[in-house]
Design a protein around this motif. Sequence first.
Motif, PDB file in Angstrom:
ATOM      1  N   PHE A   1       0.830  -1.208   0.000  1.00 39.93           N
ATOM      2  CA  PHE A   1       0.000   0.000   0.000  1.00 39.93           C
ATOM      3  C   PHE A   1       0.867   1.262   0.000  1.00 39.93           C
ATOM      4  O   PHE A   1       0.570   2.222  -0.721  1.00 39.93           O
ATOM      5  N   LEU A   2       1.923   1.250   0.807  1.00 34.13           N
ATOM      6  CA  LEU A   2       2.791   2.424   0.884  1.00 34.13           C
ATOM      7  C   LEU A   2       3.540   2.633  -0.426  1.00 34.13           C
ATOM      8  O   LEU A   2       3.647   3.772  -0.916  1.00 34.13           O
ATOM      9  N   LEU A   3       4.039   1.554  -1.014  1.00 33.32           N
ATOM     10  CA  LEU A   3       4.758   1.661  -2.282  1.00 33.32           C
ATOM     11  C   LEU A   3       3.821   2.123  -3.395  1.00 33.32           C
ATOM     12  O   LEU A   3       4.203   2.947  -4.244  1.00 33.32           O
ATOM     13  N   LEU A   4       2.605   1.618  -3.406  1.00 35.61           N
ATOM     14  CA  LEU A   4       1.630   2.034  -4.410  1.00 35.61           C
ATOM     15  C   LEU A   4       1.318   3.515  -4.282  1.00 35.61           C
ATOM     16  O   LEU A   4       1.234   4.241  -5.287  1.00 35.61           O
TER      17      LEU A   4
ATOM     18  N   PHE B   1      12.428   3.397  -2.989  1.00 32.51           N
ATOM     19  CA  PHE B   1      11.115   3.439  -2.340  1.00 32.51           C
ATOM     20  C   PHE B   1      10.781   2.093  -1.703  1.00 32.51           C
ATOM     21  O   PHE B   1      10.214   2.040  -0.601  1.00 32.51           O
ATOM     22  N   PHE B   2      11.127   1.004  -2.384  1.00 34.04           N
ATOM     23  CA  PHE B   2      10.816  -0.321  -1.847  1.00 34.04           C
ATOM     24  C   PHE B   2      11.603  -0.592  -0.569  1.00 34.04           C
ATOM     25  O   PHE B   2      11.029  -1.016   0.438  1.00 34.04           O
ATOM     26  N   LEU B   3      12.915  -0.349  -0.594  1.00 31.53           N
ATOM     27  CA  LEU B   3      13.731  -0.600   0.590  1.00 31.53           C
ATOM     28  C   LEU B   3      13.322   0.307   1.754  1.00 31.53           C
ATOM     29  O   LEU B   3      13.231  -0.134   2.903  1.00 31.53           O
ATOM     30  N   GLY B   4      13.070   1.590   1.445  1.00 31.69           N
ATOM     31  CA  GLY B   4      12.639   2.508   2.494  1.00 31.69           C
ATOM     32  C   GLY B   4      11.262   2.161   3.033  1.00 31.69           C
ATOM     33  O   GLY B   4      11.040   2.169   4.251  1.00 31.69           O
ATOM     34  N   SER B   5      10.330   1.826   2.140  1.00 31.63           N
ATOM     35  CA  SER B   5       8.974   1.474   2.561  1.00 31.63           C
ATOM     36  C   SER B   5       8.965   0.179   3.362  1.00 31.63           C
ATOM     37  O   SER B   5       8.189   0.037   4.314  1.00 31.63           O
TER      38      SER B   5
ATOM     39  N   LEU C   1      12.711   5.452  13.030  1.00 28.09           N
ATOM     40  CA  LEU C   1      12.856   5.513  11.582  1.00 28.09           C
ATOM     41  C   LEU C   1      13.708   6.686  11.111  1.00 28.09           C
ATOM     42  O   LEU C   1      13.847   6.889   9.905  1.00 28.09           O
ATOM     43  N   THR C   2      14.267   7.445  12.030  1.00 25.42           N
ATOM     44  CA  THR C   2      15.107   8.573  11.638  1.00 25.42           C
ATOM     45  C   THR C   2      16.268   8.160  10.741  1.00 25.42           C
ATOM     46  O   THR C   2      16.519   8.798   9.704  1.00 25.42           O
ATOM     47  N   PRO C   3      17.020   7.094  11.053  1.00 22.59           N
ATOM     48  CA  PRO C   3      18.110   6.690  10.142  1.00 22.59           C
ATOM     49  C   PRO C   3      17.609   6.302   8.756  1.00 22.59           C
ATOM     50  O   PRO C   3      18.252   6.632   7.741  1.00 22.59           O
ATOM     51  N   VAL C   4      16.478   5.614   8.686  1.00 25.10           N
ATOM     52  CA  VAL C   4      15.929   5.211   7.392  1.00 25.10           C
ATOM     53  C   VAL C   4      15.556   6.428   6.564  1.00 25.10           C
ATOM     54  O   VAL C   4      15.828   6.489   5.351  1.00 25.10           O
TER      55      VAL C   4
ATOM     56  N   ILE D   1      20.431  -3.778   5.010  1.00 20.59           N
ATOM     57  CA  ILE D   1      20.824  -4.359   6.297  1.00 20.59           C
ATOM     58  C   ILE D   1      19.799  -4.023   7.374  1.00 20.59           C
ATOM     59  O   ILE D   1      19.442  -4.881   8.204  1.00 20.59           O
ATOM     60  N   PHE D   2      19.308  -2.782   7.391  1.00 16.96           N
ATOM     61  CA  PHE D   2      18.275  -2.375   8.355  1.00 16.96           C
ATOM     62  C   PHE D   2      17.044  -3.261   8.200  1.00 16.96           C
ATOM     63  O   PHE D   2      16.494  -3.769   9.200  1.00 16.96           O
ATOM     64  N   ASP D   3      16.603  -3.454   6.963  1.00 14.91           N
ATOM     65  CA  ASP D   3      15.418  -4.275   6.722  1.00 14.91           C
ATOM     66  C   ASP D   3      15.645  -5.713   7.181  1.00 14.91           C
ATOM     67  O   ASP D   3      14.760  -6.335   7.788  1.00 14.91           O
ATOM     68  N   LEU D   4      16.820  -6.251   6.902  1.00 12.02           N
ATOM     69  CA  LEU D   4      17.113  -7.636   7.268  1.00 12.02           C
ATOM     70  C   LEU D   4      17.150  -7.820   8.779  1.00 12.02           C
ATOM     71  O   LEU D   4      16.586  -8.794   9.311  1.00 12.02           O
TER      72      LEU D   4
END
Length: 224
Positions: free
Chosen positions: A107-110, A138-142, A174-177, A205-208
Amino acid sequence: MALLSNTAVLLGKELRTEFRSRELLTTTVVFILTVVVLFSFTFDPSSTESRRFGPGLLWLAFLFAASLMLQPCFLREQNNDTLSALRLSVSDPAAIFLAKLAANTLFLLLTELLLLPVFAILFNVPVLPVFHWLVLTFFLGSLGVSIAGTALSAISAQARMRELLLPLLLLPLLTPVLIVSTQITVGLLDRAPFVEWKGMGFLAIFDLIFLTALWLFGEYLLEE
């Protein structure tokens, strides 16, 4: 296989619920559109300020929109004790989080992709040459926003001040992201576009790390 099957079923439920009502998408799109339009009047579209400050304003709008989208993530499962029924219907509670996470990210990416042309027009910034890199960013950040937001939504849904708790917990985490995503977007929208590979690696790495933490401790977040 059971985990993937349960996740697919729950994801289908999330998608049907949203596309049937379209409450979250409509609210989020209108909110980001309003913010982007208001910000566009602050800068001269022909100046370099649009390239410097536009990405930061864009990700700031995405953050507030995400907080609106993630707030009801687990709240609607409180009605009629639906969350307990979901926990009994799946063999692994991780399926609930994976379905919620996939739906929130989608939803966020869309929403971001729908607003990207509007941003490009209002801020006079070409996005087609680096569109594929923007989609990846956008995908990695979202995904990072959705992982943290989904976990915090499960926590805040059972708290008294749930409307205030989620933004207070989400913003510092989420500040670093947001900083890294903004830096990557600034590089991509530069007059001589370049990819900030260190930033891409940081987001991955953050996402993982947070996805692994959600996998390990997600079951405890669902306990009342």
